[in-house]
Design an enzyme around this catalytic site. Sequence first.
Site, mmCIF file in Angstrom:
data_model
loop_
_atom_site.group_PDB
_atom_site.id
_atom_site.type_symbol
_atom_site.label_atom_id
_atom_site.label_comp_id
_atom_site.label_asym_id
_atom_site.label_seq_id
_atom_site.Cartn_x
_atom_site.Cartn_y
_atom_site.Cartn_z
ATOM 1 N N SER A 152 0.848 -1.191 0.000
ATOM 2 C CA SER A 152 0.000 0.000 0.000
ATOM 3 C C SER A 152 0.879 1.234 0.000
ATOM 4 O O SER A 152 1.987 1.226 0.559
ATOM 5 C CB SER A 152 -0.902 0.021 1.237
ATOM 6 O OG SER A 152 -1.530 1.290 1.387
ATOM 7 N N TYR A 165 -1.840 -0.647 10.616
ATOM 8 C CA TYR A 165 -1.940 -0.964 9.196
ATOM 9 C C TYR A 165 -0.693 -0.474 8.460
ATOM 10 O O TYR A 165 -0.102 -1.207 7.663
ATOM 11 C CB TYR A 165 -3.201 -0.331 8.612
ATOM 12 C CG TYR A 165 -3.339 -0.504 7.122
ATOM 13 C CD1 TYR A 165 -3.456 -1.764 6.556
ATOM 14 C CD2 TYR A 165 -3.349 0.611 6.268
ATOM 15 C CE1 TYR A 165 -3.580 -1.927 5.186
ATOM 16 C CE2 TYR A 165 -3.476 0.454 4.908
ATOM 17 C CZ TYR A 165 -3.587 -0.809 4.366
ATOM 18 O OH TYR A 165 -3.703 -0.965 3.001
#
Length: 262
Positions: A152, A165
């Site tokens: 990501s 995350y």
Amino acid sequence: MIEGTQPSGRFTGKKIVVTGAGTGFGAAIAERAAREGADVAVHYNSSKAGAESTAERVRAHGREAVIIQADISTWDGVRSLTEQAFEQFGVVDVLVNNVGDVASEQMSWRDLTPETLDRVLDVDIKGTLLCTHEFGARMLDQGHGSIVNIGSTVIVRGSARAPQYAASKYAIVGLTKSYAAAFAPTVRVNVFAPGFMETEMTRGRADWQSGRRDKLISMTPLGHIPAPEELAGTALFLASEDAAHITGGLIIADGGFNMVGA
């Protein structure tokens, strides 16, 4: 697939495993792989109906689809997934480690709990590492293979909303480089890092509906938040022969959102 483009057939006859392929980006990657000639193992943990739907989309392109259930947050689950995939296909040419937990229900770092911390780290770090470890070992034995770990662009700016995350996606870069070095030159391991995508889950989020989408578009040089189908082919590029000299690499596809200025 982006409108107006045609699949290249770059995976004709290949066997590809996609984790977390019941919904979202994983489902889009699985279907794109089938469009390009691959037979696909569709992995899921809890979204059985989604996995069945993805398998139907794979078969609609004339390719074989097998459905495999496994909890990849445990080593036993990963070993089961690996054994089933090789038993079904005999060989696995490509593994796409797509499954991940984005802590979507967490709107602030203040909402962090032991449960949300452990869940994200177990799935995103341990799950990705163990899948790379187990599939990579078997690929070494068979003499070839390519692994694409889905990261990501959160690694560029971090995440004030969900620090665990961001931490997990940083870890994916480190484990990818480590296994790329360990498995070279037989098996390539790379990271594909997409930016924001407009998935069914994203569209259902309150912040997305209350202006976040428009704000992000205004901050994106290409002025667009893509659907998963628009990025699936880019992710698969890293597993193709066109990327044969790339290992331990990272490709970011975020429309310029995290572009670094001079």
